[in-house]
Motif scaffolding. Structure first.
Motif, PDB file in Angstrom:
ATOM      1  N   GLU A  31      62.419  57.613 -44.101  1.00 25.74           N
ATOM      2  CA  GLU A  31      62.229  57.891 -42.686  1.00 25.74           C
ATOM      3  C   GLU A  31      61.408  59.169 -42.472  1.00 25.74           C
ATOM      4  N   LEU A  32      61.471  60.071 -43.445  1.00 30.47           N
ATOM      5  CA  LEU A  32      60.705  61.314 -43.348  1.00 30.47           C
ATOM      6  C   LEU A  32      59.244  61.111 -43.732  1.00 30.47           C
ATOM      7  N   GLY A  33      59.009  60.272 -44.737  1.00 30.86           N
ATOM      8  CA  GLY A  33      57.641  60.065 -45.198  1.00 30.86           C
ATOM      9  C   GLY A  33      57.577  59.072 -46.341  1.00 30.86           C
ATOM     10  N   ASP A  34      56.375  58.867 -46.836  1.00 29.75           N
ATOM     11  CA  ASP A  34      56.150  57.912 -47.923  1.00 29.75           C
ATOM     12  C   ASP A  34      56.356  58.626 -49.255  1.00 29.75           C
ATOM     13  N   PHE A  35      57.634  58.750 -49.668  1.00 28.39           N
ATOM     14  CA  PHE A  35      57.983  59.453 -50.894  1.00 28.39           C
ATOM     15  C   PHE A  35      58.683  58.516 -51.869  1.00 28.39           C
ATOM     16  N   ARG A  36      58.531  58.807 -53.143  1.00 27.70           N
ATOM     17  CA  ARG A  36      59.287  58.114 -54.190  1.00 27.70           C
ATOM     18  C   ARG A  36      60.250  59.117 -54.802  1.00 27.70           C
ATOM     19  N   ILE A  37      61.524  58.758 -54.865  1.00 30.28           N
ATOM     20  CA  ILE A  37      62.560  59.661 -55.362  1.00 30.28           C
ATOM     21  C   ILE A  37      62.752  59.479 -56.864  1.00 30.28           C
ATOM     22  N   ALA A  38      62.750  60.586 -57.586  1.00 28.19           N
ATOM     23  CA  ALA A  38      63.130  60.585 -59.001  1.00 28.19           C
ATOM     24  C   ALA A  38      64.254  61.608 -59.155  1.00 28.19           C
ATOM     25  N   ALA A  39      65.473  61.119 -59.342  1.00 28.98           N
ATOM     26  CA  ALA A  39      66.640  61.999 -59.375  1.00 28.98           C
ATOM     27  C   ALA A  39      67.216  62.101 -60.776  1.00 28.98           C
ATOM     28  N   CYS A  40      67.518  63.324 -61.191  1.00 28.46           N
ATOM     29  CA  CYS A  40      68.078  63.577 -62.517  1.00 28.46           C
ATOM     30  C   CYS A  40      69.222  64.581 -62.387  1.00 28.46           C
ATOM     31  N   HIS A  41      70.399  64.233 -62.894  1.00 25.91           N
ATOM     32  CA  HIS A  41      71.544  65.133 -62.738  1.00 25.91           C
ATOM     33  C   HIS A  41      71.581  66.226 -63.793  1.00 25.91           C
ATOM     34  N   ASN A  42      70.812  66.063 -64.879  1.00 27.16           N
ATOM     35  CA  ASN A  42      70.799  67.065 -65.950  1.00 27.16           C
ATOM     36  C   ASN A  42      69.497  66.938 -66.713  1.00 27.16           C
ATOM     37  N   ILE A  43      68.580  67.893 -66.536  1.00 24.49           N
ATOM     38  CA  ILE A  43      67.266  67.791 -67.166  1.00 24.49           C
ATOM     39  C   ILE A  43      67.327  67.982 -68.679  1.00 24.49           C
ATOM     40  N   ALA A  44      68.495  68.387 -69.199  1.00 22.49           N
ATOM     41  CA  ALA A  44      68.632  68.570 -70.637  1.00 22.49           C
ATOM     42  C   ALA A  44      69.120  67.304 -71.342  1.00 22.49           C
ATOM     43  N   MET A  45      69.420  66.254 -70.578  1.00 23.50           N
ATOM     44  CA  MET A  45      69.967  65.033 -71.171  1.00 23.50           C
ATOM     45  C   MET A  45      69.094  63.825 -70.834  1.00 23.50           C
ATOM     46  N   ARG A  77      59.816  63.032 -73.748  1.00 22.20           N
ATOM     47  CA  ARG A  77      59.025  64.268 -73.689  1.00 22.20           C
ATOM     48  C   ARG A  77      59.087  64.938 -72.325  1.00 22.20           C
ATOM     49  N   ILE A  78      59.579  64.213 -71.320  1.00 21.76           N
ATOM     50  CA  ILE A  78      59.547  64.745 -69.956  1.00 21.76           C
ATOM     51  C   ILE A  78      60.254  66.087 -69.845  1.00 21.76           C
ATOM     52  N   ALA A  79      61.475  66.164 -70.351  1.00 18.46           N
ATOM     53  CA  ALA A  79      62.278  67.381 -70.169  1.00 18.46           C
ATOM     54  C   ALA A  79      61.633  68.605 -70.806  1.00 18.46           C
ATOM     55  N   LEU A  80      60.947  68.404 -71.931  1.00 21.62           N
ATOM     56  CA  LEU A  80      60.374  69.541 -72.647  1.00 21.62           C
ATOM     57  C   LEU A  80      58.913  69.795 -72.304  1.00 21.62           C
ATOM     58  N   PRO A  85      60.308  69.911 -64.720  1.00 20.36           N
ATOM     59  CA  PRO A  85      61.586  70.500 -65.149  1.00 20.36           C
ATOM     60  C   PRO A  85      61.429  71.931 -65.634  1.00 20.36           C
ATOM     61  N   ALA A  86      60.254  72.265 -66.172  1.00 20.56           N
ATOM     62  CA  ALA A  86      60.028  73.650 -66.597  1.00 20.56           C
ATOM     63  C   ALA A  86      60.178  74.596 -65.413  1.00 20.56           C
ATOM     64  N   ALA A  87      59.582  74.229 -64.284  1.00 13.61           N
ATOM     65  CA  ALA A  87      59.686  75.076 -63.091  1.00 13.61           C
ATOM     66  C   ALA A  87      61.116  75.130 -62.569  1.00 13.61           C
ATOM     67  N   CYS A  88      61.845  74.024 -62.708  1.00 16.94           N
ATOM     68  CA  CYS A  88      63.233  73.986 -62.223  1.00 16.94           C
ATOM     69  C   CYS A  88      64.124  74.970 -62.965  1.00 16.94           C
ATOM     70  N   ARG A  89      63.750  75.322 -64.179  1.00 16.35           N
ATOM     71  CA  ARG A  89      64.546  76.284 -64.948  1.00 16.35           C
ATOM     72  C   ARG A  89      64.387  77.709 -64.425  1.00 16.35           C
TER      73      ARG A  89
END
Length: 257
Positions: A31-45, A77-80, A85-89
């Motif tokens: 409803e806010l916009g044309d976005f695709r959600i990628a959700a991760c509860h723990n970037i180390a796993m 390779r995504i997490a590393l 995820p680098a910025a999220c740290r």
């Protein structure tokens, strides 16, 4: 405009409410916009977020297809390697990024130093709004909102309009998912360290030996060892390193201080 009902809709109360919350999250974001959600509860796993039946939310709810390039949660390779995820740290505030920089409301020197070369290949998108979710025990989750148009590389207007709101929904969704769907951390709930134990661990965390700590706090080495050993018992730690780690997870000491 941020609505309380929307926050309530994306909050997870039990395993059965994971899917309805995820579906509400997708609806609210669309409803806010044309976005695709990628959700991760723990970037180390590597484990993806799932509903009560084990169905993967990324594909079953958030619309990521079976195409190999879309199955980002299977990319080890995504997490590393990804700059997202680098910025999220290094920040807890929502930001948006592309190949030219990482942009947030508050300038952060750490973010400016992140390598953005081959951004699209490493981030699997040309641009994204990202909401880091810093959780207890040092866990970091994240939700990225990439544009539906794969050629879009500028999300500055979307970030200005919706960045903070998306961050609230992301934090509510991830922070309520973890206690419901993830195993409890092996840290005693009732552990309480004394002022002297914390002081010894703080010096141990930056590499000081028992002798050096004893000189600093003007106590014997035996006393230092006694306090660190007591802390390890309280935190159910097997050695000095794990004692320091668990104390940092609980916020007794700051490893960046």
């Amino acid at each position: 405009m941020l609505k309380v009902d929307n926050i309530t809709a994306v909050r997870i109360a039990d395993a059965q409410s994971v899917r309805p919350a995820a579906e509400a999250f997708r609806r609210i974001v669309e409803e806010l916009g044309d976005f695709r959600i990628a959700a991760c509860h723990n970037i180390a796993m590597k484990e993806p977020m799932v509903d009560a039946t084990g169905a993967i939310l990324a594909s079953d709810v958030f619309g990521w297809t079976s195409h190999q390039n879309d199955r980002w949660w299977q990319n080890s390779r995504i997490a590393l390697d990804s700059p997202l995820p680098a910025a999220c740290r290094y920040t807890s505030e929502p930001f948006w990024c592309n190949a030219h920089g990482i942009h947030s409301h508050q300038r952060t020197a750490f973010l400016e130093k992140i390598d953005l070369t081959k951004f699209e290949a490493r981030a699997l998108t040309k641009a994204a709004i990202v909401a880091p979710v810093h959780l207890p025990f040092g866990q970091v989750g994240a939700v990225s909102f990439s544009p539906g148009d794969p050629e879009c590389d500028d999300m500055s207007e979307a970030y200005a309009a919706f960045g903070d709101e998306l961050g609230i929904y992301a934090r509510t969704f991830i922070a309520s998912y973890v206690p419901v769907m993830c195993r409890a951390q092996r840290v005693p709930a009732a552990s309480h360290l004394s002022k002297r134990e914390v002081e010894c661990l703080r010096w141990a965390a930056i590499g000081k030996t028992d002798f050096e700590i004893s000189t600093i706090i003007e106590r014997s080495r035996a006393t230092v060892r006694f306090h660190i050993h007591n802390a390890s018992l309280k935190l159910d730690a097997v050695n000095r390193s794990q004692t320091v780690f668990k104390a940092a997870q609980l916020g007794y000491i700051g490893l960046n201080s």
